[in-house]
Scaffold this motif. Structure first.
Motif, PDB file in Angstrom:
ATOM      1  N   SER A  32      36.055  63.623  44.207  1.00 24.01           N
ATOM      2  CA  SER A  32      36.723  64.236  45.025  1.00 24.01           C
ATOM      3  C   SER A  32      36.182  65.750  44.378  1.00 24.01           C
ATOM      4  N   PRO A  33      35.649  66.425  45.504  1.00 21.25           N
ATOM      5  CA  PRO A  33      35.551  68.098  44.719  1.00 21.25           C
ATOM      6  C   PRO A  33      37.184  69.119  44.382  1.00 21.25           C
ATOM      7  N   GLN A  34      38.107  68.084  44.603  1.00 14.97           N
ATOM      8  CA  GLN A  34      38.736  69.267  43.535  1.00 14.97           C
ATOM      9  C   GLN A  34      38.793  68.607  42.426  1.00 14.97           C
ATOM     10  N   GLU A  35      38.938  67.100  42.202  1.00 13.25           N
ATOM     11  CA  GLU A  35      39.074  66.388  40.729  1.00 13.25           C
ATOM     12  C   GLU A  35      37.764  67.118  39.675  1.00 13.25           C
ATOM     13  N   ILE A 124      29.944  64.038  43.572  1.00 13.79           N
ATOM     14  CA  ILE A 124      31.001  64.780  43.900  1.00 13.79           C
ATOM     15  C   ILE A 124      30.587  64.355  45.589  1.00 13.79           C
ATOM     16  N   LEU A 125      32.041  63.686  46.019  1.00 14.77           N
ATOM     17  CA  LEU A 125      31.808  63.116  47.243  1.00 14.77           C
ATOM     18  C   LEU A 125      32.168  63.802  47.991  1.00 14.77           C
ATOM     19  N   GLU A 126      31.939  63.910  49.190  1.00 16.79           N
ATOM     20  CA  GLU A 126      31.597  64.797  50.580  1.00 16.79           C
ATOM     21  C   GLU A 126      30.645  65.926  50.467  1.00 16.79           C
ATOM     22  N   ASP A 142      35.429  68.011  55.713  1.00 16.02           N
ATOM     23  CA  ASP A 142      35.069  67.848  54.193  1.00 16.02           C
ATOM     24  C   ASP A 142      34.977  68.746  53.607  1.00 16.02           C
ATOM     25  N   TRP A 144      32.864  70.949  49.773  1.00 16.11           N
ATOM     26  CA  TRP A 144      33.846  72.050  48.502  1.00 16.11           C
ATOM     27  C   TRP A 144      34.126  73.208  49.401  1.00 16.11           C
ATOM     28  N   HIS A 147      38.189  72.572  51.490  1.00 19.83           N
ATOM     29  CA  HIS A 147      39.057  72.239  49.835  1.00 19.83           C
ATOM     30  C   HIS A 147      40.147  73.554  50.045  1.00 19.83           C
TER      31      HIS A 147
END
Length: 154
Positions: A32-35, A124-126, A142, A144, A147
């Motif tokens: 995920s972007p956060q990860e 990187i998803l999204e 959704d 980067w 979020h």
């Protein structure tokens, strides 16, 4: 960052790789972007933006990240030097997290990198801007920027 936090982030990449193998993906997996930001901030992985130079400059990009275009120009002509440029920037053994607009080009880039011998090429998803919403706009559901992750614009 504590050793436990770093270990948890490493486990995250291991889990993504296991899921990718189980799904038969041609690359190391997705995060995920956060990860991705957490891994980047911890120094455990490198984020490489594969969008065009124009997208990166005018739309924005995460700070402190690398850039190797997967394609160029308005016709999106594939960059024939992508793998060589990626290797020159990060090296084949790096844990590399590839970012594009929506997470689609970065899958192609991750597959190409994996085929060229990069064992840790993740998507990187999204993407940076996310998918199109019903009105044809990006960034509403959704991505980067959606979020609230750090980004800069030239």
């Amino acid at each position: 960052m504590t050793v436990a936090e770093a270990s948890k982030l490493d486990e995250l990449l291991d889990a993504a790789q296991s899921e990718a193998r189980a799904a038969g993906l041609g690359y190391a997996g997705g995060v995920s972007p956060q990860e991705a930001w957490a891994l980047h901030q911890a120094g455990l992985a490198r984020i490489v933006d594969v969008r065009t130079a124009e997208e990166r400059k005018f739309v924005g990009h995460p700070p402190g990240t690398d850039h190797v275009a997967w394609a160029t120009g308005t016709s999106m002509t594939r960059n024939p030097r992508f793998v060589r440029e990626l290797e020159a920037k990060v090296g084949k053994e790096a844990k590399v997290l590839l970012l594009c607009r929506s997470g689609k080009r970065s899958v192609l880039a991750a597959e190409a990198a994996t085929q060229a011998g990069f064992p840790h090429a993740f998507n990187i998803l999204e993407g940076f801007e996310g998918e199109l919403d019903p009105l044809g706009h990006r960034g509403a559901a959704d991505g980067w920027r959606f979020h609230g992750l750090p980004w800069v614009q030239d």
